[in-house]
Scaffold this motif. Sequence first.
Motif, PDB file in Angstrom:
ATOM      1  N   ILE A  14      -0.053 -23.635  15.255  1.00  0.00           N
ATOM      2  CA  ILE A  14      -0.934 -24.444  14.395  1.00  0.00           C
ATOM      3  C   ILE A  14      -0.371 -24.394  12.984  1.00  0.00           C
ATOM      4  O   ILE A  14      -0.054 -23.305  12.472  1.00  0.00           O
ATOM      5  N   LYS A  44      -6.938 -28.839   6.033  1.00  0.00           N
ATOM      6  CA  LYS A  44      -8.369 -28.940   5.738  1.00  0.00           C
ATOM      7  C   LYS A  44      -8.637 -29.643   4.408  1.00  0.00           C
ATOM      8  O   LYS A  44      -9.768 -29.650   3.940  1.00  0.00           O
ATOM      9  N   VAL A  88     -11.422 -30.439  18.381  1.00  0.00           N
ATOM     10  CA  VAL A  88     -12.658 -30.495  17.594  1.00  0.00           C
ATOM     11  C   VAL A  88     -13.507 -29.235  17.801  1.00  0.00           C
ATOM     12  O   VAL A  88     -13.503 -28.634  18.873  1.00  0.00           O
ATOM     13  N   GLY A  89     -14.250 -28.876  16.742  1.00  0.00           N
ATOM     14  CA  GLY A  89     -15.172 -27.748  16.779  1.00  0.00           C
ATOM     15  C   GLY A  89     -16.598 -28.223  16.593  1.00  0.00           C
ATOM     16  O   GLY A  89     -16.882 -29.421  16.664  1.00  0.00           O
ATOM     17  N   ASP A  92     -17.425 -30.995  14.038  1.00  0.00           N
ATOM     18  CA  ASP A  92     -16.628 -32.221  14.173  1.00  0.00           C
ATOM     19  C   ASP A  92     -17.331 -33.190  15.135  1.00  0.00           C
ATOM     20  O   ASP A  92     -18.295 -32.828  15.798  1.00  0.00           O
ATOM     21  N   VAL A 163      -7.588 -21.492  25.885  1.00  0.00           N
ATOM     22  CA  VAL A 163      -6.761 -21.155  24.725  1.00  0.00           C
ATOM     23  C   VAL A 163      -7.420 -20.008  23.958  1.00  0.00           C
ATOM     24  O   VAL A 163      -8.624 -20.049  23.702  1.00  0.00           O
ATOM     25  N   ILE A 165      -7.487 -17.892  20.301  1.00  0.00           N
ATOM     26  CA  ILE A 165      -7.097 -18.099  18.893  1.00  0.00           C
ATOM     27  C   ILE A 165      -7.666 -16.973  18.036  1.00  0.00           C
ATOM     28  O   ILE A 165      -8.716 -16.402  18.363  1.00  0.00           O
TER      29      ILE A 165
END
Length: 217
Positions: A14, A44, A88-89, A92, A163, A165
């Motif tokens: 990322i 961001k 997206v989180g 979002d 995934v 993170i």
Amino acid sequence: MKRQRERICGLYGITDGRLQGEALLETTEIALRAGLRLLQYRDKTQEDGRRVQEAAALLALCRSYDALLVINDDPELTRKIGASAIHVGEEDPGINDLRTLLGPEVLIGVSCYNDLERARRLVAAGADYLAFGSVYPSPTKPKARRADLSLFRAARPLGLPLVAIGGITQDTMAEVAAAGADAAAVISALFGAGDVAAATQRLQGLFSGKARRHHDQ
Ligand SMILES: Cc1ncc(COP(=O)(O)OP(=O)(O)O)c(N)n1
Ligand SMILES: Cc1ncsc1CCOP(=O)(O)O
Ligand SMILES: [Mg+2]
């Protein structure tokens, strides 16, 4: 083109918001040349002109290395540059709105934090991969909610790529892979490394060495 869920595997780089313009492109190409095949553009800021330019350039670069580019947060940017994946989180746009804007073929990854119920809901809504984290304290996002590595076993029956993170480094990569994640998303330990090519190879190798073959479980 069909959504390529099988490409959600191994090291998932990322971009680091501190790298912009030429430095971003040059550093990304070093990682691609060293073997990175999954990249997210995460910026961001609201600097739309620069973001469009960078995202379009990263898309061309990723295509030249047969890597998948995922755009963070921004459906309009995804549509404008013709990217084939978005992440997206919870703050979002939702999956239904994304499908309306982007169509059935764009791959949609979602943040599930430490929440298996949210993951189940998003599978039903049509997500293509599920991300859990922060699995360790993250230098990039120190206030991120923490998630336990046991989530990867628990989420396996949901049937989508998983995934991990958050704070993943060379010291923890093997543990993340052994816990059952399909991919490990990394910012600082990759793009903050003194030698990005060496970090790419080392992180990828540590993951592959410990990755489980899920059909063998
Ligand atoms: C692969 C991956 N997993 C989680 C996130 C975090 O998404 P979100 O919670 O929307 O936070 P921001 O990254 O937008 O700050 C991610 N970007 N990628
Ligand atoms: C976007 C995000 N979401 C949870 S942790 C994180 C940042 C991951 O960066 P790092 O690999 O530097 O901890
Ligand atoms: Mg987001």
